[in-house]
Design a protein around this motif. Structure first.
Motif, short mmCIF file in Angstrom:
data_model
loop_
_atom_site.label_atom_id
_atom_site.label_comp_id
_atom_site.label_asym_id
_atom_site.label_seq_id
_atom_site.Cartn_x
_atom_site.Cartn_y
_atom_site.Cartn_z
N GLU A 167 0.83 -1.21 0.00
CA GLU A 167 0.00 0.00 0.00
C GLU A 167 0.87 1.27 0.00
OE1 GLU A 167 -3.40 0.11 0.15
OE2 GLU A 167 -4.00 -1.88 0.81
N ILE A 168 1.83 1.31 0.92
CA ILE A 168 2.64 2.53 1.04
C ILE A 168 3.62 2.67 -0.12
CG2 ILE A 168 2.37 2.67 3.54
CD1 ILE A 168 5.11 1.52 3.92
N LEU A 169 4.14 1.55 -0.62
CA LEU A 169 5.05 1.63 -1.77
C LEU A 169 4.30 2.08 -3.02
CD1 LEU A 169 7.28 -1.55 -1.29
CD2 LEU A 169 7.94 0.84 -0.96
N TYR B 51 8.19 6.00 4.71
CA TYR B 51 7.04 6.52 3.95
C TYR B 51 6.71 7.95 4.40
CZ TYR B 51 2.11 7.00 2.55
OH TYR B 51 0.91 7.45 2.03
N TYR B 52 6.64 8.17 5.70
CA TYR B 52 6.36 9.50 6.24
C TYR B 52 7.44 10.50 5.79
CZ TYR B 52 6.24 13.35 9.59
OH TYR B 52 6.22 14.59 10.16
N ASP B 53 8.70 10.10 5.92
CA ASP B 53 9.81 10.99 5.55
C ASP B 53 9.73 11.37 4.07
OD1 ASP B 53 10.77 10.90 8.13
OD2 ASP B 53 12.31 9.38 7.71
N TYR B 54 9.42 10.39 3.23
CA TYR B 54 9.35 10.67 1.79
C TYR B 54 8.21 11.63 1.49
CZ TYR B 54 8.64 10.19 -3.20
OH TYR B 54 8.46 10.48 -4.54
N MET B 55 7.03 11.35 2.05
CA MET B 55 5.88 12.19 1.76
C MET B 55 6.09 13.63 2.24
SD MET B 55 4.16 10.09 0.08
CE MET B 55 2.47 10.58 -0.16
N GLN B 56 6.75 13.77 3.37
CA GLN B 56 7.03 15.12 3.86
C GLN B 56 8.03 15.84 2.96
OE1 GLN B 56 5.40 16.68 6.50
NE2 GLN B 56 4.14 14.85 6.25
N SER B 57 8.96 15.08 2.40
CA SER B 57 10.01 15.68 1.58
C SER B 57 9.50 16.23 0.25
CB SER B 57 11.12 14.66 1.31
OG SER B 57 10.70 13.67 0.36
N VAL B 58 8.34 15.76 -0.20
CA VAL B 58 7.84 16.20 -1.51
C VAL B 58 6.71 17.23 -1.41
CG1 VAL B 58 8.44 13.99 -2.55
CG2 VAL B 58 6.11 14.33 -1.68
N ARG B 59 6.26 17.53 -0.21
CA ARG B 59 5.11 18.42 -0.04
C ARG B 59 5.32 19.81 -0.64
NH1 ARG B 59 0.43 16.62 3.06
NH2 ARG B 59 0.81 14.38 3.23
N SER B 60 6.57 20.26 -0.71
CA SER B 60 6.83 21.59 -1.27
C SER B 60 6.77 21.59 -2.80
CB SER B 60 8.21 22.09 -0.82
OG SER B 60 9.23 21.24 -1.31
N ARG B 61 6.78 20.40 -3.38
CA ARG B 61 6.79 20.30 -4.85
C ARG B 61 5.48 19.85 -5.47
NH1 ARG B 61 11.37 16.44 -6.41
NH2 ARG B 61 11.18 15.58 -4.30
N ILE B 62 4.61 19.26 -4.66
CA ILE B 62 3.35 18.74 -5.21
C ILE B 62 2.26 18.79 -4.15
CG2 ILE B 62 3.93 16.34 -4.60
CD1 ILE B 62 2.51 15.49 -7.21
N GLU B 63 1.06 19.15 -4.58
CA GLU B 63 -0.10 19.15 -3.68
C GLU B 63 -0.71 17.75 -3.70
OE1 GLU B 63 -4.68 20.83 -3.51
OE2 GLU B 63 -3.26 21.70 -4.94
N ALA C 290 -6.63 3.11 5.54
CA ALA C 290 -6.53 4.38 6.26
C ALA C 290 -5.11 4.88 6.49
CB ALA C 290 -7.26 4.26 7.61
N GLY C 291 -4.17 3.95 6.69
CA GLY C 291 -2.80 4.33 6.98
C GLY C 291 -2.13 5.16 5.90
N ILE C 292 -2.61 5.04 4.66
CA ILE C 292 -2.02 5.80 3.56
C ILE C 292 -1.99 7.29 3.88
CG2 ILE C 292 -2.42 6.55 1.18
CD1 ILE C 292 -1.12 3.83 1.35
N ARG C 293 -3.10 7.81 4.37
CA ARG C 293 -3.13 9.22 4.73
C ARG C 293 -2.62 9.46 6.14
NH1 ARG C 293 -5.72 12.98 7.48
NH2 ARG C 293 -7.32 11.61 8.34
N MET C 294 -2.98 8.59 7.06
CA MET C 294 -2.62 8.78 8.47
C MET C 294 -1.11 8.84 8.68
SD MET C 294 -5.41 9.19 10.09
CE MET C 294 -7.12 8.73 10.31
#
Length: 202
Positions: free
Chosen positions: A111-113, A157-169, A137-141
């Motif tokens: 799911e996360i990959l 997964y959390y680290d990656y998603m946080q790292s891209v927030r400035s580049r994509i909504e 649910a964990g995908i967003r949580m």
């Protein structure tokens, strides 16, 4: 005269899906900022709406993706599947792995990959906004830091998603799994294939 049947499709709300009555639908959208819903007399049209058949177009570089994960108990292989739709083009997302630590999370690893693969593909294509349809649910949580990251995989997964927030909504939209939503069913099938599971096997 028979009463006309209506299908209320909620694409963005407290819970997404197709409902048969307005009372239930209203509970899913009232008080939810940016709710998206519509009524249909034909169920297939409602499904198309949920699946992104009418994606929002307020941004030219916007897209949507469906992702899912699976786990092969016999081989201990986890897999992910899904697709990213943009400008009428579809990019298939599929992959698998057998890292023991990740495999301990079973289908959640996929799911996360799968979600990470969708975001990475969107960035490669220069997409600035992505709607991610998911059923776990964990995908967003985990992405938003609302759940604790007790595993190496969820922390990464959390680290990656946080790292891209400035580049994509990123807009996370939960759908009910195995409920007939075409995009979700396709993502599930691709994930099962990636994990080496026969499509019709439970």
């Amino acid at each position: 005269m028979a009463k006309q049947v209506k299908f209320y499709a909620v694409r963005k709300g407290k819970e997404t899906g197709i409902f048969n009555d307005w009372d239930t639908c209203s509970k899913m959208v009232k008080g939810f900022s940016g709710a998206e819903y519509k009524s249909f007399s034909d169920r297939k049209e409602a499904e198309a709406y949920i699946s992104g058949g009418q994606p929002r177009r307020h941004q030219a570089a916007q897209a949507y993706a469906f992702v899912d994960g699976s786990y092969n108990v016999s081989s201990k292989v986890y897999g992910y599947g899904g697709f990213l739709e943009h400008d009428g083009q579809r990019e298939i997302l599929q992959g698998s792995g057998n890292d023991p630590d990740m495999a301990s999370m079973r289908n959640v690893a996929g799911e996360i990959l799968g979600c990470m693969a969708a975001v990475q593909k969107a960035l490669e294509l220069g997409i600035s906004s992505l709607d991610i349809y998911y059923d776990y649910a964990g995908i967003r949580m985990w992405a938003d830091g609302e759940w604790k990251r007790n595993k190496k995989g969820t922390a990464a997964y959390y680290d990656y998603m946080q790292s891209v927030r400035s580049r994509i909504e990123l807009n996370f939209i939960k759908v009910k799994g195995h409920s007939g939503i075409a995009g979700n069913e396709e993502a599930d099938s691709l994930a099962r294939q990636a994990a080496g599971i026969i499509p019709n096997e439970d």
